[in-house]
Design a protein around this motif. Structure first.
Motif, mmCIF file in Angstrom:
data_model
loop_
_atom_site.group_PDB
_atom_site.id
_atom_site.type_symbol
_atom_site.label_atom_id
_atom_site.label_comp_id
_atom_site.label_asym_id
_atom_site.label_seq_id
_atom_site.Cartn_x
_atom_site.Cartn_y
_atom_site.Cartn_z
ATOM 1 N N ASN A 1 -2.711 -0.108 -4.539
ATOM 2 C CA ASN A 1 -3.565 0.703 -3.679
ATOM 3 C C ASN A 1 -2.789 1.908 -3.172
ATOM 4 N N SER A 2 -3.331 3.100 -3.375
ATOM 5 C CA SER A 2 -2.622 4.301 -2.930
ATOM 6 C C SER A 2 -3.604 5.377 -2.489
ATOM 7 N N LYS B 1 0.851 -1.180 0.000
ATOM 8 C CA LYS B 1 0.000 0.000 0.000
ATOM 9 C C LYS B 1 0.891 1.236 0.000
ATOM 10 N N GLY C 1 -8.228 1.523 -2.567
ATOM 11 C CA GLY C 1 -7.993 1.433 -4.009
ATOM 12 C C GLY C 1 -7.140 2.585 -4.488
ATOM 13 N N TYR C 2 -7.801 3.604 -5.022
ATOM 14 C CA TYR C 2 -7.122 4.832 -5.417
ATOM 15 C C TYR C 2 -7.926 5.991 -4.856
ATOM 16 N N HIS D 1 -3.028 2.009 -10.223
ATOM 17 C CA HIS D 1 -4.135 1.243 -9.651
ATOM 18 C C HIS D 1 -4.909 0.510 -10.744
ATOM 19 N N ASN E 1 -8.375 -0.022 2.886
ATOM 20 C CA ASN E 1 -8.257 -0.519 1.514
ATOM 21 C C ASN E 1 -9.127 0.368 0.622
#
Length: 304
Positions: free
Chosen positions: A159-160, A109, A227-228, A153, A225
């Motif tokens: 994931n960021s 991550k 995603g983007y 992503h 979590n």
């Protein structure tokens, strides 16, 4: 306990994140070339971390033990840096790609530093869904990173969370020198009975955010979590530079008048004010340090 990499971990925000991670028992590796950071910022945790003195550009040649999370804070963080050296745009973007490649390889991550400067042409309060545009070298670099994060992503499932920081101040900032937050620069001058310099009439505002709140938001983002995502980190309160001087005078017991000069900066950002709806919803984030308390902490920490 998680294995965590912090780029820029000897810098202002990065070292505060490192201290929080170490305090909760994480295994932390820091990479920092010590340009606007210092080993002194890591004095309290130096025996409990691995420090690699190197630029982020060297990441592909370095060995990391499968970091589960990466805090990418080692990004040139002040618009004047880019005005002085426009080539920073390219190097900052390329280093970001190297961080994202490392994340792709290790399924890490990523929480990275973005900026409220992107809202420079938007009316406050500033929301993440506003249409922003680059208007100088600094904002071009940050916007490119946010776009690349989305690409990573969509193509690779990285994931960021890009954290749009609003005017961060607090402990460990001294090594930034002239690139430090304006509040800190005013404080350093006024503490020594010197007049602070204000561009324009002093009615420009910033959403001044204590670094402890930034750390809290970043750690929360790394646990989710998402995603983007792009998320504001501020206080939801704006303060004029004139009000900052008044507050510092009050807390320092001084009566120093600022020096007003014509603003020499093109594309100057006149107001910043974070809309925190998204941060509250996604991260359960609430700022906890009001400006008055932050200034009091700064004074207490710097007592001779």
């Amino acid at each position: 306990m998680s294995k965590i990499l912090v780029t820029g971990g000897a810098g202002f925000i990065g070292s505060n994140i490192v201290e929080a991670l170490v305090d909760r028992g994480d295994e932390v590796t820091v990479i920092d070339k010590l340009s606007t950071g210092s080993e002194e910022n890591l004095e309290e945790v130096k025996d409990r971390i691995d420090l690699i003195q190197s630029p982020c550009a060297d990441i592909p040649e370095l060995e990391f033990d499968n970091p589960e999370k990466i805090f990418h804070i080692g990004i040139p963080s002040s618009s004047p840096m880019y005005r002085e050296d426009p080539l920073l745009v390219g190097s900052a973007i390329n280093e970001f790609i190297k961080v994202m490649e490392l994340a792709k390889e290790n399924d890490s991550k990523v929480v990275y530093a973005s900026s409220s400067s992107m809202y420079g042409r938007c009316d406050p309060p500033h929301r993440e869904d506003m249409e922003v545009e680059a208007f100088d070298y600094y904002t071009e670099a940050r916007l490119a990173m946010e776009r690349l994060a989305k690409v990573y992503h969509e193509l690779h499932g990285v994931n960021s969370v890009g954290m749009r920081f609003f005017s961060v101040y607090g402990p460990h900032e001294r090594a930034k020198g002239k690139y430090a937050n304006i509040l800190s620069q005013f404080f350093w001058k006024m503490k020594e009975d010197q007049e602070p310099t204000i561009f324009g009439d002093g009615e420009q505002t910033r959403d001044f955010t204590h670094v402890s709140d930034v750390v809290k938001a970043c750690l929360k983002a790394a646990e989710e979590n998402l995603g983007y995502e792009i998320i504001n980190v501020g206080t939801g309160t704006e303060t004029t530079f004139n009000e900052v001087v008044d507050l510092l005078n009050e807390k320092l017991g001084k009566s120093i008048e600022p020096k007003y000069v014509e603003n020499p900066i093109e594309n100057y950002v006149h107001r910043t004010l974070a809309d925190l709806t998204k941060a509250k919803s996604l991260l359960n984030y609430e700022p906890s340090v009001e400006l008055e308390e932050g200034v009091e902490r700064m004074i207490e920490r710097n007592r001779n």
